[in-house]
Design an enzyme around this catalytic site. Structure first.
Site, PDB file in Angstrom:
ATOM      1  N   LYS A   3      40.141   8.551  40.607  1.00 23.43           N
ATOM      2  CA  LYS A   3      40.596   9.642  41.472  1.00 23.43           C
ATOM      3  C   LYS A   3      40.123   9.445  42.913  1.00 23.43           C
ATOM      4  O   LYS A   3      40.871   9.664  43.854  1.00 23.43           O
ATOM      5  CB  LYS A   3      40.094  10.988  40.944  1.00 23.43           C
ATOM      6  CG  LYS A   3      40.848  11.443  39.720  1.00 23.43           C
ATOM      7  CD  LYS A   3      40.418  12.827  39.304  1.00 23.43           C
ATOM      8  CE  LYS A   3      41.136  13.220  38.025  1.00 23.43           C
ATOM      9  NZ  LYS A   3      40.590  14.443  37.454  1.00 23.43           N
ATOM     10  N   THR A  88      32.523  27.411  39.419  1.00 25.46           N
ATOM     11  CA  THR A  88      32.230  28.709  38.806  1.00 25.46           C
ATOM     12  C   THR A  88      31.173  28.498  37.740  1.00 25.46           C
ATOM     13  O   THR A  88      31.395  27.768  36.774  1.00 25.46           O
ATOM     14  CB  THR A  88      33.501  29.302  38.186  1.00 25.46           C
ATOM     15  OG1 THR A  88      34.445  29.446  39.235  1.00 25.46           O
ATOM     16  CG2 THR A  88      33.235  30.656  37.563  1.00 25.46           C
ATOM     17  N   LYS A 195      32.235  36.487  41.301  1.00 26.97           N
ATOM     18  CA  LYS A 195      33.300  35.583  40.877  1.00 26.97           C
ATOM     19  C   LYS A 195      33.814  35.935  39.476  1.00 26.97           C
ATOM     20  O   LYS A 195      35.019  36.065  39.243  1.00 26.97           O
ATOM     21  CB  LYS A 195      32.781  34.138  40.913  1.00 26.97           C
ATOM     22  CG  LYS A 195      33.705  33.121  40.316  1.00 26.97           C
ATOM     23  CD  LYS A 195      34.977  32.962  41.135  1.00 26.97           C
ATOM     24  CE  LYS A 195      36.059  32.284  40.366  1.00 26.97           C
ATOM     25  NZ  LYS A 195      36.600  31.104  40.930  1.00 26.97           N
ATOM     26  N   ASN A 199      37.606  37.638  38.595  1.00 25.95           N
ATOM     27  CA  ASN A 199      38.590  36.990  37.720  1.00 25.95           C
ATOM     28  C   ASN A 199      38.852  37.818  36.468  1.00 25.95           C
ATOM     29  O   ASN A 199      39.991  37.951  36.032  1.00 25.95           O
ATOM     30  CB  ASN A 199      38.123  35.587  37.336  1.00 25.95           C
ATOM     31  CG  ASN A 199      38.650  34.554  38.317  1.00 25.95           C
ATOM     32  OD1 ASN A 199      39.361  34.892  39.257  1.00 25.95           O
ATOM     33  ND2 ASN A 199      38.321  33.297  38.106  1.00 25.95           N
ATOM     34  N   GLY A 244      54.520  39.721  31.098  1.00 24.12           N
ATOM     35  CA  GLY A 244      55.128  38.521  30.515  1.00 24.12           C
ATOM     36  C   GLY A 244      54.236  37.879  29.476  1.00 24.12           C
ATOM     37  O   GLY A 244      53.478  38.570  28.787  1.00 24.12           O
ATOM     38  N   CYS A 251      41.017  29.129  34.687  1.00 27.80           N
ATOM     39  CA  CYS A 251      40.018  30.105  35.150  1.00 27.80           C
ATOM     40  C   CYS A 251      39.900  31.351  34.291  1.00 27.80           C
ATOM     41  O   CYS A 251      38.815  31.695  33.840  1.00 27.80           O
ATOM     42  CB  CYS A 251      40.312  30.508  36.584  1.00 27.80           C
ATOM     43  SG  CYS A 251      39.953  29.193  37.726  1.00 27.80           S
TER      44      CYS A 251
END
Ligand code: UDX
Length: 422
Positions: A3, A88, A195, A199, A244, A251
């Site tokens: 990467k 996180t 955090k 979420n 939906g 996450c």
């Protein structure tokens, strides 16, 4: 290493709108390396942004974080270094990372690390698919540190974003009316909890609208209107009320699981967060139940899935509802055809185990199918010529898992339209 080499070559190893342009613009200021010895000495700030994938019992796997912390500790130079947890991480990780960095430093240098570094938490709130927008024009910046000196280094780093004084890139203009960005300066534990709590709240907002969606279906109400009607109450807000199939991605699943696990470590039962997770898992089962209800037999049927990525504008397949749904359909003996505008290549690389047929166009997904399920709300799926598609299907059944399509028009065209909400 692969990467990093791709980045050195100017290639982005994942799909994110405008990332290539941004990296090209910043070329002169960017250097990519896999060597701690090159990256750490001389740095003022180091962001740890490694993956924290889900481990056992819902708590995240912290191996990569640990390796990064030790690597940093061994290479701190003479300059005061702020080590930032961008990943996180569970509440309390700031202290843990601090201890690891200190231990590695002291072992390497044979002296106390007093004043050599400090740890801060700076959670990210960006969404995949709009990561650059969210990073340059955030709703807020959260900085968690236990010392004034540490926070000040990060304020000065963030100043251009907080004051919005940087030159906006042409492909990502500054949203009109955006003023200064609020800064939340907190202690380490609070920043870490912000955090997870943010979420989990967004995740439960989605599960809430999905629960109301089930009721809307029963009573004959329109969930789109219901979501708008409640969302316009400023205390509720319109966003993240799209009913939906529910959430996927790296996450929400991981963070809600981690929050439940952390709560239980402290003897607490995070009931609301648990319930949100259950509602979300059930939405995927409901897709298969609906198909079964309509088609009666799934064995030998061909089901087309539109969309593989966990949401549009990304090729990320982590916890993607499409994978779960495909697996359940295969288990019941159906044949499955899949399409996604950008995630096909990654899917073929990462999901060799799933015996589905990948096709190049949305039209091919529908050809000879007994039903098509719209799993990911890619905008182009709304623009398909559904009347032409209908003629090629074995059975004109469509399950709109994202409430994306015009149900009235589809019904008029002769489709049997199924949904997960009213
Ligand atoms: C999320 C958070 O939004 C972000 O702040 C955090 O930093 C990382 O996690 P992300 O996972 O990239 O971002 O995507 P997001 O846009 O939040 O969508 C998550 C999932 O929820 C997707 O599967 C999406 O389809 C679903 N979703 C979203 C809904 O089902 N309904 C909605 O109304 C909104």
């Amino acid at each position: 290493e692969r990467k990093v080499q791709a980045l050195v070559d100017g290639k982005i190893p994942f799909y994110e709108p405008y990332m290539e342009e941004l990296v090209a613009d910043a070329r002169e200021n960017l250097k990519f390396t896999t060597s701690y010895a090159e990256a750490i000495p001389g740095a003022h700030v180091v962001f740890i942004a490694v993956g924290t994938p889900p481990g056992k019992n819902g708590s995240p796997d912290l191996r990569y974080l640990e390796a990064a912390a030790r690597g940093i500790g061994e290479h701190i130079g003479d300059q005061f270094l702020v080590v930032v947890n961008k990943s996180t991480v569970p509440i309390g990780s700031g202290n843990w990372v601090g201890a690891l960095v200190r231990e590695a430093y002291e072992k390497k240098n044979g002296k106390k690390a007093n004043g050599a570094f400090a740890v801060a938490s700076n959670p990210e709130f960006l969404r995949e698919g709009s990561a650059i927008l969210d990073s340059l024009y955030p709703d807020r910046v959260v900085i968690g540190a236990d010392q004034q000196r540490t926070s000040e280094v990060l304020y000065s780093l963030y100043r251009p974003i907080l004051d919005q004084t940087f030159k906006a890139p042409s492909y990502m203009p500054r949203p009109e009316g955006l003023g200064a960005v609020p800064l939340i300066s907190a202690d380490l534990a609070s920043a870490e909890l912000i955090k997870y709590a943010a979420n989990a709240f967004l995740a439960l907002k989605i599960s809430y609208i999905n629960e109301i969606g089930q009721l809307a279906e029963k009573v004959g109400a329109d969930i789109g209107q219901v979501a708008k009607g409640i969302g316009l109450d400023a205390r509720i807000g319109t966003r993240f009320l799209q009913a939906g199939i529910g959430w996927g991605g790296s996450c929400f699943g991981k963070d809600t699981a981690a929050l439940v696990a952390t709560a239980s470590e402290y003897g607490l039962d995070a009931q609301i967060v648990k319930a949100a997770r259950e509602v979300n898992a059930h939405q995927r089962d409901r897709v298969v139940e609906k198909l079964l209800g309509e088609l009666k037999i799934l064995k030998g049927r061909t089901i087309g899935l539109l969309g593989l990525a966990f949401k549009p504008h990304t090729d990320d397949l982590r916890e993607a509802p499409a994978l779960d749904i495909a697996r359940q359909l295969l288990d019941r003996g159906a044949r499955v055809k899949v399409h996604d505008p950008v995630a096909m290549e990654r899917f073929q690389k990462e999901n060799a185990g799933l015996d589905v047929t990948c096709v190049a166009t949305a039209e091919e997904v529908a050809a000879d199918a007994d039903a098509v399920v719209l799993v990911t709300e890619w905008p182009e799926y709304r623009e398909l010529h559904w009347d032409k598609i209908k003629a090629t299907m074995h059975n004109p059944v469509i399950l709109d898992g994202r409430n994306l399509l015009n149900r009235t028009a589809l019904t008029r065209a002769g489709f049997k339209v199924l949904g997960l909400a009213g």
